[in-house]
Design a protein around this motif. Structure first.
Motif, PDB file in Angstrom:
ATOM      1  N   THR A 203       0.100  -4.927   4.983  1.00  0.00           N
ATOM      2  CA  THR A 203      -0.740  -5.314   6.112  1.00  0.00           C
ATOM      3  C   THR A 203      -0.482  -6.780   6.426  1.00  0.00           C
ATOM      4  O   THR A 203      -0.490  -7.627   5.530  1.00  0.00           O
ATOM      5  CB  THR A 203      -2.226  -5.094   5.784  1.00  0.00           C
ATOM      6  OG1 THR A 203      -2.418  -3.713   5.498  1.00  0.00           O
ATOM      7  CG2 THR A 203      -3.105  -5.478   6.973  1.00  0.00           C
ATOM      8  N   ALA A 204      -0.243  -7.059   7.683  1.00  0.00           N
ATOM      9  CA  ALA A 204      -0.007  -8.421   8.158  1.00  0.00           C
ATOM     10  C   ALA A 204      -1.029  -8.731   9.236  1.00  0.00           C
ATOM     11  O   ALA A 204      -1.725  -7.841   9.732  1.00  0.00           O
ATOM     12  CB  ALA A 204       1.408  -8.547   8.714  1.00  0.00           C
ATOM     13  N   GLY A 205      -1.120  -9.991   9.623  1.00  0.00           N
ATOM     14  CA  GLY A 205      -2.017 -10.395  10.696  1.00  0.00           C
ATOM     15  C   GLY A 205      -1.238 -11.073  11.797  1.00  0.00           C
ATOM     16  O   GLY A 205      -0.530 -12.042  11.558  1.00  0.00           O
TER      17      GLY A 205
ATOM     18  N   ILE B 269       6.326   9.436  -0.235  1.00  0.00           N
ATOM     19  CA  ILE B 269       5.511   8.238  -0.425  1.00  0.00           C
ATOM     20  C   ILE B 269       5.772   7.298   0.751  1.00  0.00           C
ATOM     21  O   ILE B 269       6.923   6.990   1.074  1.00  0.00           O
ATOM     22  CB  ILE B 269       5.853   7.548  -1.751  1.00  0.00           C
ATOM     23  CG1 ILE B 269       5.499   8.471  -2.921  1.00  0.00           C
ATOM     24  CG2 ILE B 269       5.123   6.215  -1.869  1.00  0.00           C
ATOM     25  CD1 ILE B 269       5.933   7.958  -4.262  1.00  0.00           C
ATOM     26  N   ILE B 270       4.697   6.864   1.392  1.00  0.00           N
ATOM     27  CA  ILE B 270       4.783   5.965   2.543  1.00  0.00           C
ATOM     28  C   ILE B 270       4.332   4.585   2.075  1.00  0.00           C
ATOM     29  O   ILE B 270       3.193   4.407   1.650  1.00  0.00           O
ATOM     30  CB  ILE B 270       3.915   6.463   3.706  1.00  0.00           C
ATOM     31  CG1 ILE B 270       4.372   7.858   4.116  1.00  0.00           C
ATOM     32  CG2 ILE B 270       3.961   5.486   4.873  1.00  0.00           C
ATOM     33  CD1 ILE B 270       3.405   8.576   5.028  1.00  0.00           C
TER      34      ILE B 270
ATOM     35  N   ASP C 103       0.853  -1.178   0.000  1.00  0.00           N
ATOM     36  CA  ASP C 103       0.000   0.000   0.000  1.00  0.00           C
ATOM     37  C   ASP C 103       0.892   1.232   0.000  1.00  0.00           C
ATOM     38  O   ASP C 103       1.872   1.291   0.740  1.00  0.00           O
ATOM     39  CB  ASP C 103      -0.902   0.012   1.239  1.00  0.00           C
ATOM     40  CG  ASP C 103      -1.803  -1.208   1.300  1.00  0.00           C
ATOM     41  OD1 ASP C 103      -2.442  -1.512   0.278  1.00  0.00           O
ATOM     42  OD2 ASP C 103      -1.861  -1.847   2.357  1.00  0.00           O
ATOM     43  N   GLU C 104       0.558   2.200  -0.832  1.00  0.00           N
ATOM     44  CA  GLU C 104       1.325   3.444  -0.884  1.00  0.00           C
ATOM     45  C   GLU C 104       0.387   4.624  -0.646  1.00  0.00           C
ATOM     46  O   GLU C 104      -0.686   4.692  -1.239  1.00  0.00           O
ATOM     47  CB  GLU C 104       2.017   3.608  -2.242  1.00  0.00           C
ATOM     48  CG  GLU C 104       3.121   2.610  -2.466  1.00  0.00           C
ATOM     49  CD  GLU C 104       3.886   2.853  -3.753  1.00  0.00           C
ATOM     50  OE1 GLU C 104       3.478   3.715  -4.556  1.00  0.00           O
ATOM     51  OE2 GLU C 104       4.897   2.168  -3.948  1.00  0.00           O
ATOM     52  N   THR C 105       0.796   5.517   0.253  1.00  0.00           N
ATOM     53  CA  THR C 105       0.070   6.758   0.485  1.00  0.00           C
ATOM     54  C   THR C 105       1.070   7.899   0.376  1.00  0.00           C
ATOM     55  O   THR C 105       2.280   7.701   0.509  1.00  0.00           O
ATOM     56  CB  THR C 105      -0.606   6.790   1.872  1.00  0.00           C
ATOM     57  OG1 THR C 105       0.392   6.599   2.880  1.00  0.00           O
ATOM     58  CG2 THR C 105      -1.662   5.705   2.012  1.00  0.00           C
ATOM     59  N   ILE C 106       0.559   9.084   0.145  1.00  0.00           N
ATOM     60  CA  ILE C 106       1.426  10.257   0.027  1.00  0.00           C
ATOM     61  C   ILE C 106       1.202  11.160   1.223  1.00  0.00           C
ATOM     62  O   ILE C 106       0.062  11.515   1.544  1.00  0.00           O
ATOM     63  CB  ILE C 106       1.144  11.021  -1.281  1.00  0.00           C
ATOM     64  CG1 ILE C 106       1.462  10.118  -2.475  1.00  0.00           C
ATOM     65  CG2 ILE C 106       1.958  12.306  -1.347  1.00  0.00           C
ATOM     66  CD1 ILE C 106       1.122  10.720  -3.815  1.00  0.00           C
TER      67      ILE C 106
ATOM     68  N   ARG D 266       0.041  -2.871  10.489  1.00  0.00           N
ATOM     69  CA  ARG D 266       0.776  -2.353   9.345  1.00  0.00           C
ATOM     70  C   ARG D 266       2.274  -2.550   9.561  1.00  0.00           C
ATOM     71  O   ARG D 266       2.802  -2.268  10.622  1.00  0.00           O
ATOM     72  CB  ARG D 266       0.455  -0.872   9.178  1.00  0.00           C
ATOM     73  CG  ARG D 266       0.987  -0.260   7.924  1.00  0.00           C
ATOM     74  CD  ARG D 266       0.516   1.185   7.796  1.00  0.00           C
ATOM     75  NE  ARG D 266       1.037   2.030   8.870  1.00  0.00           N
ATOM     76  CZ  ARG D 266       2.231   2.612   8.850  1.00  0.00           C
ATOM     77  NH1 ARG D 266       3.024   2.451   7.826  1.00  0.00           N
ATOM     78  NH2 ARG D 266       2.623   3.356   9.850  1.00  0.00           N
ATOM     79  N   VAL D 267       2.945  -3.032   8.528  1.00  0.00           N
ATOM     80  CA  VAL D 267       4.399  -3.176   8.540  1.00  0.00           C
ATOM     81  C   VAL D 267       4.956  -2.104   7.603  1.00  0.00           C
ATOM     82  O   VAL D 267       4.742  -2.165   6.389  1.00  0.00           O
ATOM     83  CB  VAL D 267       4.842  -4.578   8.062  1.00  0.00           C
ATOM     84  CG1 VAL D 267       6.353  -4.675   7.995  1.00  0.00           C
ATOM     85  CG2 VAL D 267       4.278  -5.656   8.961  1.00  0.00           C
ATOM     86  N   GLY D 268       5.627  -1.103   8.158  1.00  0.00           N
ATOM     87  CA  GLY D 268       6.227  -0.045   7.348  1.00  0.00           C
ATOM     88  C   GLY D 268       7.425  -0.586   6.586  1.00  0.00           C
ATOM     89  O   GLY D 268       8.245  -1.315   7.138  1.00  0.00           O
ATOM     90  N   LEU D 269       7.522  -0.245   5.314  1.00  0.00           N
ATOM     91  CA  LEU D 269       8.605  -0.756   4.474  1.00  0.00           C
ATOM     92  C   LEU D 269       9.697   0.266   4.198  1.00  0.00           C
ATOM     93  O   LEU D 269      10.830  -0.110   3.944  1.00  0.00           O
ATOM     94  CB  LEU D 269       8.044  -1.246   3.130  1.00  0.00           C
ATOM     95  CG  LEU D 269       7.104  -2.431   3.196  1.00  0.00           C
ATOM     96  CD1 LEU D 269       6.519  -2.694   1.818  1.00  0.00           C
ATOM     97  CD2 LEU D 269       7.825  -3.656   3.724  1.00  0.00           C
ATOM     98  N   GLY D 270       9.360   1.549   4.232  1.00  0.00           N
ATOM     99  CA  GLY D 270      10.343   2.536   3.795  1.00  0.00           C
ATOM    100  C   GLY D 270      10.719   2.248   2.358  1.00  0.00           C
ATOM    101  O   GLY D 270       9.855   2.093   1.504  1.00  0.00           O
TER     102      GLY D 270
END
Length: 85
Positions: A22-24, A17-18, A7-10, A36-40
């Motif tokens: 999504t994990a469980g 760009i973030i 997923d990408e958001t601005i 949410r797992v941030g990827l950078g």
């Protein structure tokens, strides 16, 4: 991780760009808690089963256990080769 979808958001302020996935989290009772797992700039994780890398944990200023900004995952689907004798 059910899918490798990213997923990408601005960020409205910086325009950055973030990227995240999504994990469980398996609660052990048949339920999964989504997080949410941030990827950078890191690549996406393939679908599979993971543990949270112990290096992702830290203590805050009050001595409480927390997770770092970016959580690293370690695959449990691919077991390391046994050590030679």
């Amino acid at each position: 991780m059910k899918t490798a979808q990213v997923d990408e958001t601005i960020n409205q302020k910086s325009g950055a760009i973030i990227r995240s996935q999504t994990a469980g989290l398996d609660l052990g009772n048949g339920f999964h808690l989504p997080f949410r797992v941030g990827l950078g700039k890191r690549p996406a994780y393939p679908a599979g089963n993971y543990d949270i890398d112990p290096k992702s944990f830290a203590l805050n200023g009050y001595g409480d256990l927390t997770l770092g900004r970016y959580v690293d995952l370690v695959s449990v689907d691919h077991k390391p080769a046994p050590a030679g004798k």
